[in-house]
Design a protein around this motif. Structure first.
Motif, PDB file in Angstrom:
ATOM      1  N   GLU A  31     -14.986  -0.150  -2.386  1.00 34.12           N
ATOM      2  CA  GLU A  31     -16.340   0.177  -2.550  1.00 34.12           C
ATOM      3  C   GLU A  31     -17.026   1.107  -3.117  1.00 34.12           C
ATOM      4  OE1 GLU A  31     -18.093  -1.277   1.187  1.00 34.12           O
ATOM      5  OE2 GLU A  31     -17.996  -3.385   0.605  1.00 34.12           O
ATOM      6  N   ALA A  32     -16.140   2.311  -2.352  1.00 32.43           N
ATOM      7  CA  ALA A  32     -16.555   3.761  -2.767  1.00 32.43           C
ATOM      8  C   ALA A  32     -15.698   4.246  -3.911  1.00 32.43           C
ATOM      9  CB  ALA A  32     -16.120   4.812  -1.779  1.00 32.43           C
ATOM     10  N   HIS A  33     -14.630   3.852  -4.014  1.00 26.76           N
ATOM     11  CA  HIS A  33     -13.598   4.354  -5.429  1.00 26.76           C
ATOM     12  C   HIS A  33     -13.171   3.099  -6.228  1.00 26.76           C
ATOM     13  CE1 HIS A  33     -14.372   8.325  -3.947  1.00 26.76           C
ATOM     14  NE2 HIS A  33     -14.017   7.844  -2.690  1.00 26.76           N
ATOM     15  N   PRO A  34     -14.021   2.335  -6.866  1.00 24.90           N
ATOM     16  CA  PRO A  34     -13.282   1.060  -7.686  1.00 24.90           C
ATOM     17  C   PRO A  34     -12.278   1.101  -8.554  1.00 24.90           C
ATOM     18  CG  PRO A  34     -15.869   1.431  -8.204  1.00 24.90           C
ATOM     19  CD  PRO A  34     -15.537   2.501  -7.273  1.00 24.90           C
ATOM     20  N   ASP A  35     -12.244   2.571  -8.957  1.00 26.44           N
ATOM     21  CA  ASP A  35     -11.293   3.050 -10.072  1.00 26.44           C
ATOM     22  C   ASP A  35      -9.932   3.362  -9.406  1.00 26.44           C
ATOM     23  OD1 ASP A  35     -12.699   5.098  -8.779  1.00 26.44           O
ATOM     24  OD2 ASP A  35     -12.297   6.624 -10.497  1.00 26.44           O
ATOM     25  N   VAL A  36      -9.871   3.454  -7.980  1.00 31.02           N
ATOM     26  CA  VAL A  36      -8.585   4.115  -7.479  1.00 31.02           C
ATOM     27  C   VAL A  36      -7.844   2.819  -7.026  1.00 31.02           C
ATOM     28  CG1 VAL A  36      -7.657   5.278  -5.658  1.00 31.02           C
ATOM     29  CG2 VAL A  36      -9.712   6.149  -6.932  1.00 31.02           C
ATOM     30  N   ASP A  37      -6.523   2.600  -7.423  1.00 26.30           N
ATOM     31  CA  ASP A  37      -5.784   1.280  -6.925  1.00 26.30           C
ATOM     32  C   ASP A  37      -5.041   2.050  -5.482  1.00 26.30           C
ATOM     33  OD1 ASP A  37      -6.376  -0.289  -8.826  1.00 26.30           O
ATOM     34  OD2 ASP A  37      -4.638   0.203 -10.029  1.00 26.30           O
ATOM     35  N   ILE A  38      -4.822   0.902  -4.578  1.00 27.84           N
ATOM     36  CA  ILE A  38      -4.242   1.238  -3.249  1.00 27.84           C
ATOM     37  C   ILE A  38      -2.903   0.638  -3.250  1.00 27.84           C
ATOM     38  CG2 ILE A  38      -4.725   0.755  -0.898  1.00 27.84           C
ATOM     39  CD1 ILE A  38      -7.726   0.274  -1.463  1.00 27.84           C
ATOM     40  N   TYR A  39      -1.832   1.310  -2.718  1.00 25.95           N
ATOM     41  CA  TYR A  39      -0.310   1.019  -2.766  1.00 25.95           C
ATOM     42  C   TYR A  39      -0.067   1.065  -1.322  1.00 25.95           C
ATOM     43  CZ  TYR A  39      -0.148   1.511  -7.783  1.00 25.95           C
ATOM     44  OH  TYR A  39      -0.527   1.434  -9.115  1.00 25.95           O
ATOM     45  N   ILE A  40       0.122  -0.040  -0.623  1.00 25.45           N
ATOM     46  CA  ILE A  40       0.686  -0.162   0.696  1.00 25.45           C
ATOM     47  C   ILE A  40       1.895  -1.132   0.863  1.00 25.45           C
ATOM     48  CG2 ILE A  40      -1.646   0.351   1.841  1.00 25.45           C
ATOM     49  CD1 ILE A  40      -2.049  -2.658   2.034  1.00 25.45           C
ATOM     50  N   ALA A  41       2.630  -0.805   2.048  1.00 18.83           N
ATOM     51  CA  ALA A  41       3.642  -1.694   2.381  1.00 18.83           C
ATOM     52  C   ALA A  41       3.193  -2.771   3.162  1.00 18.83           C
ATOM     53  CB  ALA A  41       4.827  -0.774   3.329  1.00 18.83           C
ATOM     54  N   ALA A  42       2.155  -2.637   4.066  1.00 19.11           N
ATOM     55  CA  ALA A  42       1.878  -3.722   4.674  1.00 19.11           C
ATOM     56  C   ALA A  42       0.546  -3.722   5.131  1.00 19.11           C
ATOM     57  CB  ALA A  42       2.494  -3.873   6.175  1.00 19.11           C
ATOM     58  N   MET A  43      -0.401  -4.615   4.864  1.00 14.10           N
ATOM     59  CA  MET A  43      -1.743  -5.125   5.411  1.00 14.10           C
ATOM     60  C   MET A  43      -1.836  -5.767   6.721  1.00 14.10           C
ATOM     61  SD  MET A  43      -5.115  -4.414   4.585  1.00 14.10           S
ATOM     62  CE  MET A  43      -5.054  -4.194   2.788  1.00 14.10           C
ATOM     63  N   ASP A  44      -2.127  -4.819   7.556  1.00 14.81           N
ATOM     64  CA  ASP A  44      -2.426  -5.603   9.025  1.00 14.81           C
ATOM     65  C   ASP A  44      -3.646  -6.237   9.305  1.00 14.81           C
ATOM     66  OD1 ASP A  44       0.214  -4.369   9.389  1.00 14.81           O
ATOM     67  OD2 ASP A  44      -0.385  -3.209  11.202  1.00 14.81           O
ATOM     68  N   GLU A  45      -3.647  -6.694  10.513  1.00 15.03           N
ATOM     69  CA  GLU A  45      -4.823  -7.429  10.903  1.00 15.03           C
ATOM     70  C   GLU A  45      -6.359  -7.171  10.932  1.00 15.03           C
ATOM     71  OE1 GLU A  45      -3.936  -9.251  14.881  1.00 15.03           O
ATOM     72  OE2 GLU A  45      -1.781  -9.862  14.085  1.00 15.03           O
ATOM     73  N   ARG A  46      -6.255  -5.737  11.570  1.00 18.66           N
ATOM     74  CA  ARG A  46      -7.670  -5.316  11.792  1.00 18.66           C
ATOM     75  C   ARG A  46      -7.834  -3.864  12.567  1.00 18.66           C
ATOM     76  NH1 ARG A  46      -8.318  -5.880  17.459  1.00 18.66           N
ATOM     77  NH2 ARG A  46      -6.792  -7.404  18.529  1.00 18.66           N
ATOM     78  N   LEU A  47      -8.743  -3.264  12.735  1.00 21.52           N
ATOM     79  CA  LEU A  47      -8.808  -2.060  13.611  1.00 21.52           C
ATOM     80  C   LEU A  47      -9.378  -2.535  15.158  1.00 21.52           C
ATOM     81  CD1 LEU A  47     -10.809   0.220  11.091  1.00 21.52           C
ATOM     82  CD2 LEU A  47      -8.186  -0.028  11.493  1.00 21.52           C
ATOM     83  N   ASN A  48      -8.871  -1.757  15.908  1.00 21.58           N
ATOM     84  CA  ASN A  48      -9.410  -2.004  17.536  1.00 21.58           C
ATOM     85  C   ASN A  48     -10.620  -1.167  17.288  1.00 21.58           C
ATOM     86  OD1 ASN A  48      -8.745   0.522  17.792  1.00 21.58           O
ATOM     87  ND2 ASN A  48      -6.839  -0.100  19.131  1.00 21.58           N
ATOM     88  N   SER A  49     -11.188  -0.977  18.575  1.00 23.89           N
ATOM     89  CA  SER A  49     -12.186  -0.386  19.164  1.00 23.89           C
ATOM     90  C   SER A  49     -12.134   1.140  18.929  1.00 23.89           C
ATOM     91  CB  SER A  49     -13.175  -0.615  20.415  1.00 23.89           C
ATOM     92  OG  SER A  49     -12.071  -0.602  21.441  1.00 23.89           O
TER      93      SER A  49
END
Length: 209
Positions: free
Chosen positions: A172-190
């Protein structure tokens, strides 16, 4: 909208599984972060442009392909991002390294900058911002903003583990920047930690917990 590229290479996934284990030693964790960064760098630079040139082998002249003069800079977000730098320099030893020091306010979860040092020609370089964890996305988004303020136009974000909330913030903030990750996890905790994640990457890299 920027892309989220998740690496499913077996070597990356295997090493990540060992990193996640709570009993993995500091030494092994640090080595694995570097190794995963090396493998991810290989994939994240796949789109570097090539140019044809002629060389002479011991046997004959040959037309070969080389990277077309692209200048790169690796920008770790301190401190955990430092754990990824050496692994990436193994693949691209001519890259320069800038540093952004950010910490997350424990109450607001917002990033606070305390250090920033860049190569003089950073605006002319393709940038790969590195941080093992993409949690809320606040620090990564702020780092990208800082690089744009330096005049950088081609920026990638490379993290080992991400949360959907953080990826959404970057997109949303940087639609021109691609993201490279090894894993997309479930969520954030509190507390803003990635679940299941691997804990605090900085503490596990530097043995400070």
């Amino acid at each position: 909208m920027s892309k989220v590229i998740v690496f499913d290479h077996p070597l990356i996934q295997h090493k990540l599984s060992v990193m996640r284990e709570k009993d993995t030693s500091v030494k092994e964790f640090r080595e694995l972060v570097s190794e995963v960064a090396t493998l991810m760098c290989y994939e994240a630079t796949r789109d570097l442009p090539l140019e044809e040139t002629e060389i002479e082998t011991p046997v004959a002249k040959a037309k070969v392909k080389r990277i077309a003069g692209k200048k790169l800079a690796i920008v770790p977000i301190l401190r955990a991002g430092l754990g990824m730098v050496d692994g990436m320099l193994t693949m691209i030893p001519s890259a320069k390294v800038g540093h952004i020091g950010l910490y997350r306010d424990p109450d607001t979860l917002m990033p606070v900058k305390y250090y920033c040092k860049m190569p003089k020609d950073v605006a002319e370089r393709d940038i790969i911002i590195v941080d093992p964890m993409l949690a809320t996305g606040g620090s990564a988004s702020a780092a990208i903003t800082f690089m744009k303020e330096y005049g950088c136009r081609h920026i990638k974000l490379m993290c080992i583990i991400g949360a959907p909330e953080g990826a959404k913030k970057i997109q949303e903030a940087h639609p021109d920047v691609d993201i490279y990750i090894a894993a997309m996890d479930e969520r954030l905790n509190s507390h803003g930690y990635i679940v299941p994640g691997l804990g605090d990457a900085g503490d596990r890299i530097f043995g400070t917990k």
